[in-house]
Design a protein around this motif. Structure first.
Motif, mmCIF file in Angstrom:
data_model
loop_
_atom_site.group_PDB
_atom_site.id
_atom_site.type_symbol
_atom_site.label_atom_id
_atom_site.label_comp_id
_atom_site.label_asym_id
_atom_site.label_seq_id
_atom_site.Cartn_x
_atom_site.Cartn_y
_atom_site.Cartn_z
ATOM 1 N N TYR A 1 -10.174 -4.297 -9.635
ATOM 2 C CA TYR A 1 -10.623 -3.633 -8.406
ATOM 3 C C TYR A 1 -10.885 -4.662 -7.313
ATOM 4 O O TYR A 1 -10.530 -4.456 -6.144
ATOM 5 N N PHE A 2 -11.494 -5.765 -7.677
ATOM 6 C CA PHE A 2 -11.863 -6.777 -6.684
ATOM 7 C C PHE A 2 -10.630 -7.507 -6.150
ATOM 8 O O PHE A 2 -10.586 -7.877 -4.976
ATOM 9 N N LEU A 3 -9.639 -7.703 -6.995
ATOM 10 C CA LEU A 3 -8.374 -8.256 -6.522
ATOM 11 C C LEU A 3 -7.726 -7.305 -5.526
ATOM 12 O O LEU A 3 -7.172 -7.721 -4.501
ATOM 13 N N ASN A 4 -7.806 -6.011 -5.836
ATOM 14 C CA ASN A 4 -7.204 -4.996 -4.965
ATOM 15 C C ASN A 4 -7.806 -5.022 -3.565
ATOM 16 O O ASN A 4 -7.082 -5.026 -2.566
ATOM 17 N N ILE A 5 -9.127 -5.010 -3.474
ATOM 18 C CA ILE A 5 -9.734 -4.912 -2.143
ATOM 19 C C ILE A 5 -9.568 -6.203 -1.349
ATOM 20 O O ILE A 5 -9.536 -6.171 -0.117
ATOM 21 N N LEU A 6 -9.423 -7.328 -2.043
ATOM 22 C CA LEU A 6 -9.141 -8.570 -1.331
ATOM 23 C C LEU A 6 -7.765 -8.534 -0.676
ATOM 24 O O LEU A 6 -7.528 -9.172 0.345
ATOM 25 N N GLU A 7 -6.859 -7.749 -1.275
ATOM 26 C CA GLU A 7 -5.501 -7.609 -0.745
ATOM 27 C C GLU A 7 -5.368 -6.400 0.186
ATOM 28 O O GLU A 7 -4.269 -6.065 0.616
ATOM 29 N N GLY A 8 -6.485 -5.740 0.476
ATOM 30 C CA GLY A 8 -6.442 -4.565 1.332
ATOM 31 C C GLY A 8 -5.927 -3.328 0.622
ATOM 32 O O GLY A 8 -5.502 -2.360 1.261
ATOM 33 N N GLU B 1 -5.270 6.363 9.063
ATOM 34 C CA GLU B 1 -5.960 5.818 10.230
ATOM 35 C C GLU B 1 -5.182 4.631 10.780
ATOM 36 O O GLU B 1 -4.533 3.885 10.046
ATOM 37 N N MET B 2 -5.245 4.432 12.111
ATOM 38 C CA MET B 2 -4.559 3.322 12.758
ATOM 39 C C MET B 2 -5.491 2.133 12.791
ATOM 40 O O MET B 2 -6.451 2.112 13.559
ATOM 41 N N ASN B 3 -5.241 1.193 11.923
ATOM 42 C CA ASN B 3 -6.091 0.014 11.887
ATOM 43 C C ASN B 3 -5.831 -0.886 13.072
ATOM 44 O O ASN B 3 -4.708 -1.021 13.544
ATOM 45 N N GLU B 4 -6.886 -1.522 13.508
ATOM 46 C CA GLU B 4 -6.786 -2.438 14.637
ATOM 47 C C GLU B 4 -5.809 -3.560 14.297
ATOM 48 O O GLU B 4 -5.903 -4.216 13.276
ATOM 49 N N GLY B 5 -4.803 -3.755 15.135
ATOM 50 C CA GLY B 5 -3.838 -4.823 14.919
ATOM 51 C C GLY B 5 -2.668 -4.423 14.057
ATOM 52 O O GLY B 5 -1.759 -5.209 13.830
ATOM 53 N N GLU B 6 -2.646 -3.138 13.569
ATOM 54 C CA GLU B 6 -1.586 -2.747 12.660
ATOM 55 C C GLU B 6 -0.221 -2.785 13.334
ATOM 56 O O GLU B 6 0.763 -3.134 12.724
ATOM 57 N N GLU B 7 -0.179 -2.398 14.594
ATOM 58 C CA GLU B 7 1.093 -2.406 15.285
ATOM 59 C C GLU B 7 1.215 -3.580 16.242
ATOM 60 O O GLU B 7 2.185 -3.718 16.959
ATOM 61 N N GLY B 8 0.188 -4.414 16.246
ATOM 62 C CA GLY B 8 0.195 -5.560 17.152
ATOM 63 C C GLY B 8 0.791 -6.783 16.481
ATOM 64 O O GLY B 8 1.355 -6.729 15.404
ATOM 65 N N ARG C 1 2.037 -6.478 5.451
ATOM 66 C CA ARG C 1 2.208 -6.811 4.039
ATOM 67 C C ARG C 1 1.809 -5.647 3.133
ATOM 68 O O ARG C 1 2.222 -5.590 1.990
ATOM 69 N N TYR C 2 0.995 -4.725 3.648
ATOM 70 C CA TYR C 2 0.519 -3.626 2.816
ATOM 71 C C TYR C 2 1.198 -2.303 3.144
ATOM 72 O O TYR C 2 0.767 -1.243 2.678
ATOM 73 N N ASN C 3 2.275 -2.360 3.926
ATOM 74 C CA ASN C 3 2.976 -1.126 4.285
ATOM 75 C C ASN C 3 3.552 -0.423 3.063
ATOM 76 O O ASN C 3 3.587 0.804 3.010
ATOM 77 N N THR C 4 4.008 -1.191 2.093
ATOM 78 C CA THR C 4 4.574 -0.585 0.886
ATOM 79 C C THR C 4 3.518 0.233 0.158
ATOM 80 O O THR C 4 3.768 1.367 -0.267
ATOM 81 N N TYR C 5 2.332 -0.340 0.035
ATOM 82 C CA TYR C 5 1.226 0.372 -0.623
ATOM 83 C C TYR C 5 0.902 1.658 0.124
ATOM 84 O O TYR C 5 0.755 2.730 -0.468
ATOM 85 N N LYS C 6 0.838 1.569 1.453
ATOM 86 C CA LYS C 6 0.514 2.754 2.244
ATOM 87 C C LYS C 6 1.629 3.791 2.154
ATOM 88 O O LYS C 6 1.366 4.998 2.143
ATOM 89 N N ARG C 7 2.872 3.347 2.082
ATOM 90 C CA ARG C 7 3.981 4.307 1.972
ATOM 91 C C ARG C 7 3.897 5.074 0.662
ATOM 92 O O ARG C 7 4.170 6.273 0.604
ATOM 93 N N ILE C 8 3.513 4.376 -0.408
ATOM 94 C CA ILE C 8 3.343 5.043 -1.707
ATOM 95 C C ILE C 8 2.260 6.111 -1.600
ATOM 96 O O ILE C 8 2.433 7.253 -2.055
ATOM 97 N N LEU C 9 1.137 5.754 -0.993
ATOM 98 C CA LEU C 9 0.031 6.701 -0.867
ATOM 99 C C LEU C 9 0.412 7.879 0.023
ATOM 100 O O LEU C 9 0.046 9.032 -0.252
ATOM 101 N N ARG C 10 1.160 7.607 1.084
ATOM 102 C CA ARG C 10 1.566 8.690 1.982
ATOM 103 C C ARG C 10 2.566 9.625 1.316
ATOM 104 O O ARG C 10 2.618 10.809 1.642
ATOM 105 N N SER C 11 3.337 9.104 0.367
ATOM 106 C CA SER C 11 4.267 9.968 -0.370
ATOM 107 C C SER C 11 3.521 10.915 -1.302
ATOM 108 O O SER C 11 3.998 12.000 -1.631
#
Length: 334
Positions: free
Chosen positions: A261-268, A208-215, A225-235
């Motif tokens: 888990y709570f540390l994770n969601i605080l970091e997106g 999904e395209m999050n608001e502000g992701e490309e802004g 900052r979380y692009n690396t995490y998303k790239r791993i998931l997309r792979s």
């Protein structure tokens, strides 16, 4: 005076009978003390064996308990197979090709039927197994005495079990329907510190395209900052296909029940959309403050988790003559 004494005795007897009646049908800790004293030892041993063979089974048994309790209550209705005109909850969208652990419950039931025939309910087995699956996490005593339902609810499973892409508003409403509050939602979401989810469950979150992701600005920086995490998931999970591929719900310590888990969601870095919305859709900031408290204090999380899962395990339970003790967890007795 004689009449007065008689009245006192009668009133006392009525009150005492009322107190005894209130005790009937309530869950108790030592329900099987006389009829099946080794029930918890048997369940614990079989869960240990199952989790040793397949570490993912710990989260699967915990999830099985959750999906059972959210449909008609903690009554083992989720274990029933389809028969005649009754459609199993296993066929509902949130459960199909997703819920696991049925064979483990079957094995435990078989052993208990050999040891204590027609005594231990499937709903109690499921509740104990969920507790024992939380290895290395909090420990608690399980209230027992549940009976098994005589039916399943395919429609209820489709209606009441939260989707992995649910909004925060929907999640809160789902939990309130079960008598659980926002605090319980936050705490029980923390069980996503173990286990894995299918690509089908987190694809929308990843692409999904999050608001502000490309802004620009703060929001744009936040998502970069979380692009690396998303790239791993997309792979792991392409835009189409490979629906059954899995990723850990907690990349930090995927096999340990802790507060990461709570540390994770605080970091997106929550895997599911329903994890992420606890922060992104908490416009008042109240949930974020609670998440911070659990992220910084594991003991506090464990203590809160015990209270909430015990509360969940008491949702609409059947006791006394309201249900039955199934001989086979997949079918009602005939």
């Amino acid at each position: 005076m004689g009449i007065l004494k008689i009245l006192v005795v009668v009133i006392f007897g009525v009150v005492l009978h009322g107190i005894e009646s209130l005790g009937e049908g309530l869950l108790v800790f030592d329900y099987y003390k006389e009829t099946c004293p080794f029930v918890e030892d048997i369940v614990r041993r079989q869960v240990e064996i199952a989790v040793h063979k397949d570490p993912r089974m710990a989260a699967s048994l915990l999830r099985l308990h959750f999906h059972d309790c959210f449909v008609m209550g903690c009554d083992a209705s989720v274990l029933l197979d389809s028969i005649d005109e009754m459609v199993s909850e296993k066929q509902a969208a949130p459960n199909l090709n997703s819920l696991r652990g049925f064979s483990i419950i079957d094995e435990i039931k078989y052993i208990l039927e050999e040891a204590c025939p027609y005594t231990v309910s499937c709903s109690d087995i499921l509740t104990i197994a969920a507790r024992d699956a939380v290895r290395g996490g909090p420990e608690w005593a399980v209230l027992l005495g549940r009976k098994d339902s005589l039916k399943a609810s395919f429609d209820g499973a489709n209606k009441y079990i939260p989707s992995p892409n649910s909004s925060l508003e929907t999640l809160i409403a789902n939990f309130q329907q079960q008598g659980l509050n926002v605090q319980d939602l936050i705490v029980l979401s923390g069980s996503h510190t173990i286990g894995k989810a299918r690509c089908l469950s987190f694809r929308q979150r990843v692409y999904e395209m999050n608001e502000g992701e490309e802004g620009g600005g703060e929001e744009g920086d936040r998502y970069k900052r979380y692009n690396t995490y998303k790239r791993i998931l997309r792979s792991i999970c392409p835009k189409t296909g490979q629906d059954q591929r899995v990723a850990p719900l907690d990349f930090r310590t995927p096999a340990r029940f802790d507060n990461h888990y709570f540390l994770n969601i605080l970091e997106g870095k929550g895997l599911l959309g329903s994890d992420d919305v606890l922060i992104t859709q908490d416009y008042e900031g109240e949930i974020r403050r609670q998440v911070w408290s659990y992220a910084s204090d594991q003991t506090l999380f464990f203590d809160s988790f015990v209270k909430s899962i015990v509360k969940m395990g008491n949702i609409n339970v059947l006791t006394s003559h309201e249900g039955e003790v199934r001989r086979n967890c997949r079918f009602i007795n005939h």
